[in-house]
Design a protein around this motif. Sequence first.
Motif, PDB file in Angstrom:
ATOM      1  N   HIS A 108      13.051  -0.280 -12.614  1.00  0.00           N
ATOM      2  CA  HIS A 108      13.357  -0.975 -11.370  1.00  0.00           C
ATOM      3  C   HIS A 108      13.035  -0.090 -10.160  1.00  0.00           C
ATOM      4  CE1 HIS A 108      15.367  -3.689  -8.603  1.00  0.00           C
ATOM      5  NE2 HIS A 108      16.070  -2.650  -8.150  1.00  0.00           N
ATOM      6  N   LEU A 109      13.441   1.171 -10.205  1.00  0.00           N
ATOM      7  CA  LEU A 109      13.174   2.076  -9.087  1.00  0.00           C
ATOM      8  C   LEU A 109      11.685   2.314  -8.900  1.00  0.00           C
ATOM      9  CD1 LEU A 109      16.034   4.706  -9.542  1.00  0.00           C
ATOM     10  CD2 LEU A 109      15.816   2.972  -7.757  1.00  0.00           C
ATOM     11  N   VAL A 110      10.946   2.487  -9.983  1.00  0.00           N
ATOM     12  CA  VAL A 110       9.496   2.694  -9.884  1.00  0.00           C
ATOM     13  C   VAL A 110       8.829   1.464  -9.296  1.00  0.00           C
ATOM     14  CG1 VAL A 110       7.378   3.013 -11.233  1.00  0.00           C
ATOM     15  CG2 VAL A 110       9.368   4.456 -11.682  1.00  0.00           C
ATOM     16  N   CYS A 111       9.239   0.274  -9.722  1.00  0.00           N
ATOM     17  CA  CYS A 111       8.676  -0.961  -9.162  1.00  0.00           C
ATOM     18  C   CYS A 111       8.967  -1.059  -7.667  1.00  0.00           C
ATOM     19  CB  CYS A 111       9.215  -2.187  -9.895  1.00  0.00           C
ATOM     20  SG  CYS A 111       8.544  -2.388 -11.544  1.00  0.00           S
ATOM     21  N   CYS A 112      10.171  -0.712  -7.256  1.00  0.00           N
ATOM     22  CA  CYS A 112      10.515  -0.741  -5.834  1.00  0.00           C
ATOM     23  C   CYS A 112       9.671   0.253  -5.049  1.00  0.00           C
ATOM     24  CB  CYS A 112      12.003  -0.437  -5.634  1.00  0.00           C
ATOM     25  SG  CYS A 112      13.097  -1.755  -6.163  1.00  0.00           S
ATOM     26  N   LEU A 113       9.493   1.449  -5.593  1.00  0.00           N
ATOM     27  CA  LEU A 113       8.669   2.459  -4.924  1.00  0.00           C
ATOM     28  C   LEU A 113       7.213   2.015  -4.834  1.00  0.00           C
ATOM     29  CD1 LEU A 113      10.167   5.734  -6.444  1.00  0.00           C
ATOM     30  CD2 LEU A 113      10.374   4.915  -4.078  1.00  0.00           C
ATOM     31  N   GLN A 114       6.717   1.365  -5.878  1.00  0.00           N
ATOM     32  CA  GLN A 114       5.338   0.876  -5.848  1.00  0.00           C
ATOM     33  C   GLN A 114       5.174  -0.230  -4.815  1.00  0.00           C
ATOM     34  OE1 GLN A 114       4.525  -0.146  -9.937  1.00  0.00           O
ATOM     35  NE2 GLN A 114       3.545   1.831 -10.329  1.00  0.00           N
ATOM     36  N   ARG A 115       6.142  -1.121  -4.722  1.00  0.00           N
ATOM     37  CA  ARG A 115       6.074  -2.189  -3.715  1.00  0.00           C
ATOM     38  C   ARG A 115       6.092  -1.586  -2.304  1.00  0.00           C
ATOM     39  NH1 ARG A 115      10.028  -4.929  -6.940  1.00  0.00           N
ATOM     40  NH2 ARG A 115       8.925  -6.353  -8.317  1.00  0.00           N
ATOM     41  N   ARG A 116       6.945  -0.594  -2.115  1.00  0.00           N
ATOM     42  CA  ARG A 116       7.063   0.050  -0.817  1.00  0.00           C
ATOM     43  C   ARG A 116       5.761   0.760  -0.434  1.00  0.00           C
ATOM     44  NH1 ARG A 116      12.178   3.631  -0.350  1.00  0.00           N
ATOM     45  NH2 ARG A 116      13.142   1.611  -0.657  1.00  0.00           N
ATOM     46  N   ALA A 117       5.076   1.302  -1.433  1.00  0.00           N
ATOM     47  CA  ALA A 117       3.799   1.997  -1.177  1.00  0.00           C
ATOM     48  C   ALA A 117       2.644   1.008  -1.031  1.00  0.00           C
ATOM     49  CB  ALA A 117       3.516   2.973  -2.299  1.00  0.00           C
ATOM     50  N   GLY A 118       2.911  -0.267  -1.242  1.00  0.00           N
ATOM     51  CA  GLY A 118       1.887  -1.287  -1.060  1.00  0.00           C
ATOM     52  C   GLY A 118       1.032  -1.522  -2.294  1.00  0.00           C
ATOM     53  N   ARG A 119       1.456  -1.020  -3.440  1.00  0.00           N
ATOM     54  CA  ARG A 119       0.712  -1.242  -4.673  1.00  0.00           C
ATOM     55  C   ARG A 119       1.173  -2.539  -5.317  1.00  0.00           C
ATOM     56  NH1 ARG A 119       1.516   4.701  -7.107  1.00  0.00           N
ATOM     57  NH2 ARG A 119       0.211   5.819  -5.649  1.00  0.00           N
ATOM     58  N   GLU A 120       0.243  -3.146  -6.073  1.00  0.00           N
ATOM     59  CA  GLU A 120       0.575  -4.376  -6.797  1.00  0.00           C
ATOM     60  C   GLU A 120       1.400  -4.023  -8.031  1.00  0.00           C
ATOM     61  OE1 GLU A 120      -1.730  -7.857  -9.162  1.00  0.00           O
ATOM     62  OE2 GLU A 120      -2.673  -7.035  -7.364  1.00  0.00           O
TER      63      GLU A 120
END
Length: 125
Positions: A108-120
């Motif tokens: 969950h945290l990695v997905c949130c960080l990826q969304r925040r960085a603008g990655r799909e």
Amino acid sequence: MNYLKQLAILLACCVAGDALSILMHGALPGNVLGLALLLLLLVFGRIQPHQVEGTADFLLQNMAFFFLPACLGVLEIFEQIRGEILAILAVCVLTTLCTAAATALTVHLVCCLQRRAGREVPEHE
């Protein structure tokens, strides 16, 4: 012959980890240090994944075979641990739940960080 080279690389990391563990007076287990050494070698490009991939895949696919000695060891001492079997099972269940929760939280945290960085981020079912 290629598999022997791959196995030699993996065994060299394992032996080096054991040697480091001895030098550190057992502060960390040798198998953990060996895996950390292998990870560092992969991260810094000294070893390429294809150099160990075939043997590593074989070992992972046959991992259950490597647990047989531990299972047989438990069977040998079953009479000694019979009185504590409920406590042992409770610890196994609790640690499994904790591991699953930690894994879910990490994903969950990695997905949130990826969304925040603008990655799909791949969708979960």
